[in-house]
Design an enzyme around this catalytic site. Structure first.
Site, short mmCIF file in Angstrom:
data_model
loop_
_atom_site.label_atom_id
_atom_site.label_comp_id
_atom_site.label_asym_id
_atom_site.label_seq_id
_atom_site.Cartn_x
_atom_site.Cartn_y
_atom_site.Cartn_z
N ASP A 189 0.81 -1.21 0.00
CA ASP A 189 0.00 0.00 0.00
C ASP A 189 0.85 1.26 0.00
O ASP A 189 0.55 2.23 -0.71
CB ASP A 189 -0.95 0.00 1.20
CG ASP A 189 -2.24 -0.75 0.91
OD1 ASP A 189 -2.25 -1.58 -0.02
OD2 ASP A 189 -3.24 -0.50 1.61
N ASN A 221 -4.14 -2.64 -5.21
CA ASN A 221 -5.38 -2.93 -4.49
C ASN A 221 -5.47 -2.07 -3.23
O ASN A 221 -5.99 -2.49 -2.21
CB ASN A 221 -5.43 -4.42 -4.13
CG ASN A 221 -6.82 -4.86 -3.70
OD1 ASN A 221 -7.82 -4.26 -4.07
ND2 ASN A 221 -6.89 -5.91 -2.89
N ASP A 251 -11.88 -3.60 11.08
CA ASP A 251 -10.76 -4.37 10.53
C ASP A 251 -10.38 -5.54 11.43
O ASP A 251 -9.73 -6.48 10.98
CB ASP A 251 -9.53 -3.46 10.33
CG ASP A 251 -9.56 -2.76 8.98
OD1 ASP A 251 -10.46 -3.07 8.16
OD2 ASP A 251 -8.70 -1.90 8.73
N GLU A 295 -11.56 -5.02 0.53
CA GLU A 295 -10.77 -5.81 -0.41
C GLU A 295 -11.58 -6.97 -1.02
O GLU A 295 -11.38 -7.36 -2.15
CB GLU A 295 -9.53 -6.37 0.29
CG GLU A 295 -8.40 -5.37 0.44
CD GLU A 295 -8.54 -4.46 1.64
OE1 GLU A 295 -7.57 -3.82 2.03
OE2 GLU A 295 -9.66 -4.36 2.21
N HIS A 301 -5.42 -9.50 2.67
CA HIS A 301 -4.41 -9.69 3.71
C HIS A 301 -5.01 -10.04 5.05
O HIS A 301 -4.46 -10.85 5.80
CB HIS A 301 -3.54 -8.43 3.83
CG HIS A 301 -4.32 -7.16 4.08
ND1 HIS A 301 -3.96 -6.23 5.01
CD2 HIS A 301 -5.47 -6.67 3.52
CE1 HIS A 301 -4.82 -5.22 5.01
NE2 HIS A 301 -5.74 -5.48 4.10
N ARG A 302 -6.16 -9.43 5.38
CA ARG A 302 -6.74 -9.67 6.71
C ARG A 302 -7.36 -11.07 6.83
O ARG A 302 -7.36 -11.65 7.90
CB ARG A 302 -7.75 -8.58 7.04
CG ARG A 302 -7.13 -7.20 7.01
CD ARG A 302 -7.64 -6.25 8.07
NE ARG A 302 -6.96 -4.97 7.97
CZ ARG A 302 -5.76 -4.73 8.47
NH1 ARG A 302 -5.11 -5.68 9.13
NH2 ARG A 302 -5.20 -3.54 8.34
N LYS A 337 0.44 -6.57 1.54
CA LYS A 337 -0.32 -5.33 1.44
C LYS A 337 -0.06 -4.42 2.63
O LYS A 337 0.06 -3.20 2.48
CB LYS A 337 -1.81 -5.65 1.33
CG LYS A 337 -2.72 -4.42 1.24
CD LYS A 337 -4.16 -4.84 1.03
CE LYS A 337 -5.11 -3.68 1.20
NZ LYS A 337 -4.92 -2.62 0.19
#
Length: 423
Positions: free
Chosen positions: A48, A92, A312, A340, A383-384, A409
């Site tokens: 990012d 992204n 998140d 995402e 990623h999460r 990311k």
């Protein structure tokens, strides 16, 4: 694909997570608008921030970096954009995309902002474009579907009054706020729809640190005077609270004790309050000069929690929820369907793959306690999803994470830091 190995003994570890993505990307953009040179320390180096840096450089901003020292040096251009148009690729990165759409309106020329397929498909832009159009900016979606690519035919930013729907993302408001001090007349923003204020607190903190003044009434009406100049400075970026959540949850899940260094519960990052959720589940939380420490209980408790302001970390909670003694209900996170990936659907799908009973709602989900069936986890290039579901593997064997590299990311060395829990 990697397989996560269960931890045999409760960990007793102290870990360090990278700098905050939210702070780093905001600070990079604000420093580029400042009247002089700034130094950012403790910064995140990830996909990012790479996309943000590359875009700013393509716009004519001089940025040097030192990855080993986690430092950026940014030569601010006093609110000017040297490039006479540019094609900007944002991968992204939602934060980069939305911030740049308003930022390039300060310039002169045609600016095209585009990203990869998940960004084109799942990240809406239309509410931000509508707000900019009200300010006289020629900003539109190339395919008229409200998604990338976005074209901004810039001729400077006069400013004025606008209405903005923030239901799908607070990043729309952050985008307008960061650029507003450089608008000739400033910007007044009337917020409509639900707003996750925790990320706006981060935006306010960065803007004020660089000398900009923002007036708002209960996060519903913002007034940012024009003609302000961001002031250059040395700025230190705190650790990423969202990244820290995985290690706090690891302690909770394994009856272990984990400290994340240099993080405080006084942080503007809303996700730091995830430790309060863990307290309700039976964890012990302590804060010191060293950081935040979480000690897990023998048995996690079920919980019903509104996670709007810490969404998140909803994936983090979902991953440990099957190990609680009662149902875990996560509410008020409908906006995560436009991140995402559709994160609610992703959580439901992957938990069911693990044999966990789940009820899906439009704005959340209910997760019942369950034994785990080993499975390969699809990460949806999110990623999460990858980091959260890796936690399940700390407790039970046979958990495999597909496309683990997607963590780059925001946390490129996540799996290396996770290994520190085994020491």
């Amino acid at each position: 694909m990697i397989e996560i190995q269960p931890i045999k003994n409760p960990p007793n570890a102290t870990v360090e997570v990278p700098g905050s993505k939210s702070f780093t990307n905001r600070a990079l953009l604000v420093a580029s608008l400042a009247h002089g040179d700034s130094t950012l320390t403790g910064a995140l180096f990830s996909d990012d921030t790479h996309y943000m840096c590359n875009a700013l450089r393509k716009l004519g901003i001089h940025i040097t970096e030192n990855r080993e020292q986690a430092t950026f040096h940014v030569a601010g251009n006093s609110g000017n954009i040297p490039a006479q148009g540019a094609n900007l690729y944002v991968g992204n990165s939602g934060t980069t995309t939305r911030s740049l759409i308003s930022y390039v309106s300060l310039g002169d020329g045609k600016f095209v902002i585009d990203g990869d397929e998940p960004m084109r498909r799942s990240r809406p832009m239309s509410d931000l474009l509508d707000a900019l159009t009200q300010l006289g900016v020629d900003a539109r979606s190339q395919f008229e579907n409200g998604h990338l690519p976005v074209i901004v035919q810039a001729d400077g930013l006069e400013g004025g009054k606008t209405k903005l729907d923030t239901s799908k993302s607070s990043q729309f408001l952050t985008s307008l706020m960061l650029t507003a001090p450089c608008a000739k007349k400033g910007i007044e923003i009337e917020v409509v729809g639900n707003l996750n204020t925790s990320y706006i607190d981060i935006t306010l903190a960065v803007m004020e640190a660089f000398g900009a003044k923002v007036i708002h009434k209960d996060y519903q009406h913002f007034h940012i005077a024009g003609g302000q100049q961001y002031q250059p400075r040395a700025y230190h970026i705190e650790p990423d609270a969202s990244s820290a959540s995985y290690f706090f949850a690891a302690a909770a899940l394994t009856s272990g004790c984990v400290t994340v260094k240099h993080l405080s519960t006084d942080s503007p990052q809303g996700d730091v309050q995830f430790v309060r959720v863990l307290e309700q589940m039976g964890c012990q939380v302590s804060v010191s000069d060293a950081g935040i420490t979480v000690r897990g209980p023998h048995q996690l408790k079920g919980i019903d929690v509104d996670m709007k302001t810490i969404s998140d970390t909803a994936l983090t909670l979902a991953a440990i929820a099957p190990f609680a003694d009662n149902k875990v209900t996560i509410r008020n996170i409908e906006h995560t369907r436009w991140q995402e990936t559709d994160r609610i659907h992703a959580m439901v799908t992957e938990l069911r793959k693990l044999g966990v009973p789940v009820v899906e709602h439009q704005d959340g989900l209910e997760i019942s306690p369950s034994p785990i069936t080993p499975a390969a986890i699809d990460t949806y290039s999110d990623h999460r999803v990858a980091m959260a579901f890796s936690l399940v593997g700390l407790k039970v064997p046979g958990i495999r994470i597909k496309n683990p590299d997607c963590v780059s990311k925001t946390f490129p060395n996540y799996f290396e830091v996770l290994q520190e829990l085994y020491s």
